[in-house]
Structure formats: structure tokens, C-alpha cells
Design an enzyme around this catalytic site. Structure first.
Site, PDB file in Angstrom:
ATOM      1  N   TYR A  56      -2.437 -12.713  10.734  1.00 45.91           N
ATOM      2  CA  TYR A  56      -1.492 -12.990   9.642  1.00 45.91           C
ATOM      3  C   TYR A  56      -1.237 -14.388   9.692  1.00 45.91           C
ATOM      4  O   TYR A  56      -0.623 -14.870  10.507  1.00 45.91           O
ATOM      5  CB  TYR A  56      -0.207 -12.241   9.574  1.00 45.91           C
ATOM      6  CG  TYR A  56      -0.717 -10.499   9.222  1.00 45.91           C
ATOM      7  CD1 TYR A  56      -1.726 -10.208   8.866  1.00 45.91           C
ATOM      8  CD2 TYR A  56       0.492  -9.583   9.393  1.00 45.91           C
ATOM      9  CE1 TYR A  56      -1.998  -9.165   8.330  1.00 45.91           C
ATOM     10  CE2 TYR A  56       0.235  -8.384   8.927  1.00 45.91           C
ATOM     11  CZ  TYR A  56      -0.911  -7.923   8.711  1.00 45.91           C
ATOM     12  OH  TYR A  56      -1.388  -6.563   8.582  1.00 45.91           O
ATOM     13  N   SER A 203       0.804  -1.207   2.985  1.00 48.42           N
ATOM     14  CA  SER A 203       0.959  -1.434   1.214  1.00 48.42           C
ATOM     15  C   SER A 203       1.580  -0.330   0.756  1.00 48.42           C
ATOM     16  O   SER A 203       0.896   0.278  -0.405  1.00 48.42           O
ATOM     17  CB  SER A 203      -0.600  -1.839   0.960  1.00 48.42           C
ATOM     18  OG  SER A 203      -0.840  -2.828   1.346  1.00 48.42           O
ATOM     19  N   PRO A 204       2.734   0.260   1.012  1.00 44.55           N
ATOM     20  CA  PRO A 204       3.155   1.516   0.283  1.00 44.55           C
ATOM     21  C   PRO A 204       3.783   0.997  -1.041  1.00 44.55           C
ATOM     22  O   PRO A 204       4.020   2.262  -1.725  1.00 44.55           O
ATOM     23  CB  PRO A 204       4.346   1.827   1.397  1.00 44.55           C
ATOM     24  CG  PRO A 204       4.888   0.444   1.972  1.00 44.55           C
ATOM     25  CD  PRO A 204       3.594  -0.423   1.956  1.00 44.55           C
ATOM     26  N   LEU A 205       3.720  -0.393  -1.407  1.00 47.75           N
ATOM     27  CA  LEU A 205       4.049  -0.430  -2.717  1.00 47.75           C
ATOM     28  C   LEU A 205       2.938  -0.952  -3.525  1.00 47.75           C
ATOM     29  O   LEU A 205       3.004  -1.562  -4.748  1.00 47.75           O
ATOM     30  CB  LEU A 205       5.152  -1.541  -2.779  1.00 47.75           C
ATOM     31  CG  LEU A 205       6.432  -1.235  -2.275  1.00 47.75           C
ATOM     32  CD1 LEU A 205       7.344  -2.662  -1.993  1.00 47.75           C
ATOM     33  CD2 LEU A 205       7.177  -0.355  -2.257  1.00 47.75           C
ATOM     34  N   GLY A 206       1.897  -0.685  -3.201  1.00 49.80           N
ATOM     35  CA  GLY A 206       0.531  -0.754  -3.514  1.00 49.80           C
ATOM     36  C   GLY A 206       0.417  -2.436  -4.107  1.00 49.80           C
ATOM     37  O   GLY A 206       0.049  -2.848  -5.163  1.00 49.80           O
ATOM     38  N   GLY A 208       2.528  -4.460  -4.229  1.00 51.88           N
ATOM     39  CA  GLY A 208       3.733  -5.044  -5.094  1.00 51.88           C
ATOM     40  C   GLY A 208       3.232  -4.448  -6.530  1.00 51.88           C
ATOM     41  O   GLY A 208       4.333  -4.403  -7.305  1.00 51.88           O
ATOM     42  N   PHE A 209       2.146  -3.845  -6.900  1.00 53.32           N
ATOM     43  CA  PHE A 209       1.911  -3.670  -8.025  1.00 53.32           C
ATOM     44  C   PHE A 209       2.758  -2.340  -8.687  1.00 53.32           C
ATOM     45  O   PHE A 209       3.318  -2.377  -9.735  1.00 53.32           O
ATOM     46  CB  PHE A 209       0.420  -3.111  -8.408  1.00 53.32           C
ATOM     47  CG  PHE A 209       0.036  -2.694  -9.737  1.00 53.32           C
ATOM     48  CD1 PHE A 209      -0.803  -3.880 -10.162  1.00 53.32           C
ATOM     49  CD2 PHE A 209       0.032  -1.423 -10.201  1.00 53.32           C
ATOM     50  CE1 PHE A 209      -1.045  -3.591 -11.650  1.00 53.32           C
ATOM     51  CE2 PHE A 209      -0.454  -1.322 -11.435  1.00 53.32           C
ATOM     52  CZ  PHE A 209      -0.741  -2.195 -12.341  1.00 53.32           C
TER      53      PHE A 209
HETATM   54  N1  LIG Z   1      -3.525  -2.501   8.834  1.00 48.90           N
HETATM   55  C1  LIG Z   1      -3.786  -3.215   7.787  1.00 48.90           C
HETATM   56  O1  LIG Z   1      -4.996  -3.383   7.496  1.00 48.90           O
HETATM   57  C2  LIG Z   1      -2.799  -3.579   6.723  1.00 48.90           C
HETATM   58  C3  LIG Z   1      -3.041  -4.384   5.538  1.00 48.90           C
HETATM   59  C4  LIG Z   1      -2.245  -4.807   4.554  1.00 48.90           C
HETATM   60  C5  LIG Z   1      -0.790  -4.736   5.036  1.00 48.90           C
HETATM   61  N2  LIG Z   1      -0.410  -4.371   6.096  1.00 48.90           N
HETATM   62  C6  LIG Z   1       0.716  -4.252   6.523  1.00 48.90           C
HETATM   63  O2  LIG Z   1       1.647  -3.584   5.432  1.00 48.90           O
HETATM   64  C7  LIG Z   1       2.688  -4.166   5.239  1.00 48.90           C
HETATM   65  C8  LIG Z   1       2.929  -4.032   3.853  1.00 48.90           C
HETATM   66  O3  LIG Z   1       1.988  -4.136   3.099  1.00 48.90           O
HETATM   67  P1  LIG Z   1       1.689  -5.127   1.771  1.00 48.90           P
HETATM   68  O4  LIG Z   1       2.546  -6.391   2.048  1.00 48.90           O
HETATM   69  O5  LIG Z   1       0.165  -5.366   1.675  1.00 48.90           O
HETATM   70  O6  LIG Z   1       2.167  -4.409   0.484  1.00 48.90           O
HETATM   71  P2  LIG Z   1       3.421  -3.682   0.012  1.00 48.90           P
HETATM   72  O7  LIG Z   1       4.345  -3.169   1.005  1.00 48.90           O
HETATM   73  O8  LIG Z   1       2.824  -2.593  -0.946  1.00 48.90           O
HETATM   74  O9  LIG Z   1       3.781  -4.571  -1.273  1.00 48.90           O
HETATM   75  C9  LIG Z   1       4.425  -6.066  -0.753  1.00 48.90           C
HETATM   76  C10 LIG Z   1       4.404  -7.052  -1.982  1.00 48.90           C
HETATM   77  O10 LIG Z   1       5.242  -6.412  -3.001  1.00 48.90           O
HETATM   78  C11 LIG Z   1       6.461  -7.260  -2.952  1.00 48.90           C
HETATM   79  N3  LIG Z   1       7.506  -6.423  -3.030  1.00 48.90           N
HETATM   80  C12 LIG Z   1       8.191  -6.033  -2.076  1.00 48.90           C
HETATM   81  N4  LIG Z   1       9.340  -5.343  -2.419  1.00 48.90           N
HETATM   82  C13 LIG Z   1       9.342  -5.440  -3.661  1.00 48.90           C
HETATM   83  C14 LIG Z   1      10.450  -4.851  -4.430  1.00 48.90           C
HETATM   84  N5  LIG Z   1      11.613  -4.264  -4.263  1.00 48.90           N
HETATM   85  N6  LIG Z   1      10.383  -5.225  -5.854  1.00 48.90           N
HETATM   86  C15 LIG Z   1       9.321  -6.064  -6.080  1.00 48.90           C
HETATM   87  N7  LIG Z   1       8.232  -6.528  -5.401  1.00 48.90           N
HETATM   88  C16 LIG Z   1       8.378  -6.127  -4.303  1.00 48.90           C
HETATM   89  C17 LIG Z   1       6.165  -8.035  -1.890  1.00 48.90           C
HETATM   90  O11 LIG Z   1       6.717  -9.501  -2.316  1.00 48.90           O
HETATM   91  P3  LIG Z   1       7.660 -10.465  -1.815  1.00 48.90           P
HETATM   92  O12 LIG Z   1       7.117 -10.684  -0.466  1.00 48.90           O
HETATM   93  O13 LIG Z   1       7.647 -11.798  -2.408  1.00 48.90           O
HETATM   94  O14 LIG Z   1       9.093  -9.878  -1.472  1.00 48.90           O
HETATM   95  C18 LIG Z   1       4.725  -8.368  -1.796  1.00 48.90           C
HETATM   96  O15 LIG Z   1       4.297  -9.120  -2.648  1.00 48.90           O
HETATM   97  C19 LIG Z   1       2.230  -5.659   5.356  1.00 48.90           C
HETATM   98  O16 LIG Z   1       3.333  -6.662   5.451  1.00 48.90           O
HETATM   99  C20 LIG Z   1       1.365  -5.697   6.684  1.00 48.90           C
HETATM  100  O17 LIG Z   1       2.369  -5.764   7.867  1.00 48.90           O
HETATM  101  C21 LIG Z   1      -1.592  -3.880   7.093  1.00 48.90           C
END
Ligand SMILES: NC(=O)c1ccc[n+]([C@@H]2O[C@H](COP(=O)([O-])OP(=O)(O)OC[C@H]3O[C@@H](n4cnc5c(N)ncnc54)[C@H](OP(=O)(O)O)[C@@H]3O)[C@@H](O)[C@H]2O)c1
Length: 325
Positions: A56, A203-206, A208-209
Site C-alpha cells: 500500500y 472490501s466489505p463495502l464493495g 465503496g459501491f
Molecule cells: N487482502 C487483500 O488483497 C485486500 C484487497 C483490498 C483491500 N484489502 C483491505 O481491506 C480494507 C477495506 O477494503 P477496501 O478499502 O478495498 O473497500 P471497502 O472497505 O469495501 O470500501 C472502502 C471505500 O469506501 C469508502 N467508504 C468507507 N466508508 C464509507 C461510508 N460509510 N460511506 C461512504 N463511503 C465509504 C471509502 O472512501 P474514503 O476512504 O474516502 O472514506 C473507500 O473508498 C482495505 O483498507 C485493506 O486494508 C485487502
């Protein structure tokens, strides 16, 4: 915030994913001061589980976390990942889980995180060129040396998990899981439960989608990683908005936000599941952690179980090729 055990490691059941503070999404708009405030707010709200990786940034996300948890190290379960950077010359993006690479990677992560131990050290992607037994063998030595406390895998197949677990207990598997990515339910979750391995949905929020905040691909910058994700492209994006509407209907009924519904649904899947929603903003940390208090009814969970299926693969072709299946 409730605490749960993932494979014997105590964590807050909602964690904080730090990736978007330094990489992949909204490139260039991240602000380290706000990200640091978001981390501190999370800790104040009882979040103990912070997730990062050497890729990252690369590297700068671990540095940011290291700075932010200074003086509060004991409050945090620090999780980081290796294996997406080859330190033998290949560099970032080259998969390498050889024992030699792990030795270099762990020293770098420890330094950047400002700590002498990592609570949970994950292999980021399974390395087809290194037998998993060799990788886990090298990690087991790091456990004995006290440099890492627990071993994790990410996006590993059931076969690889069994082989790895036979060498040394695996504490957690981190793999994508959310309302629109249900793949782990068929084989992975039953296996993890059989072995006593915890599950960390990424990516529990897809991406952000599922929060309903992204209504058009034009909202994403040209260098935003999501522009390469099939679910965010063209027709697929438009079709997938239907899922958002269905989640929204439940959210309105539950008096919650869409993000909270997405997280509460995951929490309802079991007390061995610890999602790590990603954000770099204090207000969203507050919103997301409050999902800990949200109890969905059986009828709401049933509706969420039966959402319209997502259109498009969950990663690009190259991304899918790097996933162990
Ligand atoms: N092991 C792997 O291969 C892998 C792959 C991907 C991710 N990850 C880990 O999983 C974590 C989470 O996954 P992710 O970041 O991909 O996806 P996510 O948690 O599904 O979504 C994050 C996105 O949603 C937005 N968001 C968060 N809370 C929100 C809310 N309440 N309302 C509106 N938008 C919101 C964030 O924007 P802002 O940041 O602008 O708030 C960001 O763009 C990562 O940080 C990483 O540590 C691991």
C-alpha cells in the site's frame, strides 16, 4: 465495541482498513492529518484491529500507521502483508513468498510500523513458485523469534489453506466478502470453521459501491483502481446500481446507512468474522463502527441474502489471475 476471537486472536469485530489512506482509491486526495485523526478516532471508539500491507503506497501506508499508533501500540492488533513486492529485484507487483523475500519484507515492515512485533502477518497472494509449506515454514520461524505473533493468508484456496495449516496454525484468512461477493460461503467458510481459522472480509463495502455514494463512474479519478474493476465499468456499473437500491430499502427500514447495513449483515454471518471497512475520514469511521450496534431482523437478513447478483467479475482479468483457485 464487541471483541471476538479470530483463530485465537482477540480483535474488535469491526476493524479499520488503511489502504485507501495511501493508495488505489481517490489517488492524490488522501490527507495524512485526517487519516491520522481517523485512526485515533477508531481507537477511541474501541477499534483494535488495523489492516495495512507493504504494497500500500508502497510502504507509505505502513509508515502512516506506525506514526499514528505511536504511544498506543499496546491497544492495537497490527496486521500487515508481504509477498506483493519482490525484494530480489522484481519490485512492487511481483509475487514472491520465498523465505528469503519474507526475511527482507518483515524487517522493512517492522521498521516502518515502528514496532518490534507484528500481530498478524499475512501472505498477500499465494505464490505459485514457492510451495506454501516453505512460506509457512519461514513464517513459523518468525513466530519463534517473536517478530510476528500470528500467521494469515489472503485469497488462498481451500487446498492451500489445508496445506498451510498442517505446517503451522493459520490464524486468519483475509478474502473479499460482502453483500455483492458471496463466494466464500460455499467452501471457504465451512473449511475455516472446521480448522478454527478466523475470517477477515476485505472490501466489505464493495470498494465503496455498496454505500450508495458512488452513483457514476465519472466520480472516480482516471487513476482510481476501481476504474479497472469490471463491476465499476459501463453497463455493469449501471446494472449494479440496482443492488444499491435494494440495500437502501433495507437501510431506510432499519434507520441505518447503507454502509452500516452492509457491515451488520457481515457481522450476522458469525462471531468468527471481523470485517475491515476502509476509510480515511473520521465521520466514516464513526458511521462504520456504529454498525456494531445494528441488529438486522431475520427478514431483513433474508432479503439481503437474496439481493440481485452482481454483474462483472470482482477483479480485473489480471487481478483474478493472481488469485489462488
Ligand atoms: N487482502 C487483500 O488483497 C485486500 C484487497 C483490498 C483491500 N484489502 C483491505 O481491506 C480494507 C477495506 O477494503 P477496501 O478499502 O478495498 O473497500 P471497502 O472497505 O469495501 O470500501 C472502502 C471505500 O469506501 C469508502 N467508504 C468507507 N466508508 C464509507 C461510508 N460509510 N460511506 C461512504 N463511503 C465509504 C471509502 O472512501 P474514503 O476512504 O474516502 O472514506 C473507500 O473508498 C482495505 O483498507 C485493506 O486494508 C485487502
Amino acid at each position: 465495541m464487541k471483541k471476538i476471537s479470530i483463530g485465537g486472536l482477540q480483535v474488535s469485530r469491526i476493524g479499520l482498513g488503511a489502504m485507501s489512506m495511501s493508495a488505489f482509491y481517490d489517488i492524490g486526495t488522501a490527507n495524512d492529518a485526517e487519516s491520522t485523526r481517523a485512526i485515533h478516532r477508531a481507537l477511541d471508539l474501541g477499534v483494535t484491529h488495523i489492516d495495512t500491507a507493504e504494497i500500500y503506497g508502497p510502504y507509505i501506508n505502513e509508515e502512516l500507521i506506525g506514526q499514528a499508533v505511536k504511544g498506543r501500540r499496546d491497544q492495537v492488533v497490527l496486521a500487515t502483508k508481504f509477498g506483493f513486492i519482490s525484494h530480489a529485484g522484481g519490485g512492487p507487483g511481483v509475487i514472491d513468498s520465498s523465505p528469503t523475500n519474507i526475511r527482507v519484507a518483515v524487517e522493512g515492515s517492522l521498521k516502518r510500523l515502528g514496532t518490534d512485533y507484528i500481530d498478524l502477518y499475512y501472505q498477500h497472494r499465494v505464490d505459485p513458485n514457492t510451495p506454501i509449506e516453505d512460506t509457512v515454514g519461514a513464517l513459523a520461524k518468525l513466530v519463534v523469534e517473536g517478530k510476528i505473533r500470528h500467521i494469515g493468508l489472503s485469497e488462498a484456496s481451500p487446498r492451500t489453506i489445508r496445506r498451510a495449516h498442517a505446517v503451522h496454525p493459520i490464524t486468519a484468512l483475509q478474502t473479499e466478502y460482502s453483500l455483492w461477493t458471496r463466494d466464500p460461503e460455499a467452501e471457504l467458510l465451512p473449511l475455516l470453521r472446521e480448522l478454527g481459522v478466523g475470517f477477515v472480509p476485505y472490501s466489505p463495502l464493495g470498494h465503496g459501491f455498496l454505500t450508495g455514494e458512488i452513483r457514476s463512474p465519472e466520480q472516480l479519478g482516471d487513476d482510481d483502481w476501481r476504474k479497472t474493476n469490471p463491476r465499476f465499468i459501463g453497463e455493469n456499473f449501471q446494472r449494479n446500481l440496482r443492488i444499491v437500491e435494494e440495500v437502501k430499502a433495507v437501510a431506510v427500514e432499519a434507520g441505518a446507512t447503507l454502509a452500516q447495513v452492509a457491515l451488520a449483515w457481515l457481522l450476522a454471518q458469525g462471531d468468527d468474522i471481523a470485517p475491515i471497512p476502509g476509510t480515511k475520514r473520521v465521520a466514516r469511521v464513526e458511521e462504520n463502527t456504529a454498525a456494531d450496534q445494528l441488529e438486522l431482523s431475520a427478514e431483513q437478513i433474508n432479503r439481503l441474502n437474496n439481493l440481485t447478483s452482481a454483474t462483472g467479475e470482482r477483479h480485473s482479468e489480471a487481478g483474478m489471475a493472481a488469485i489462488d483457485r
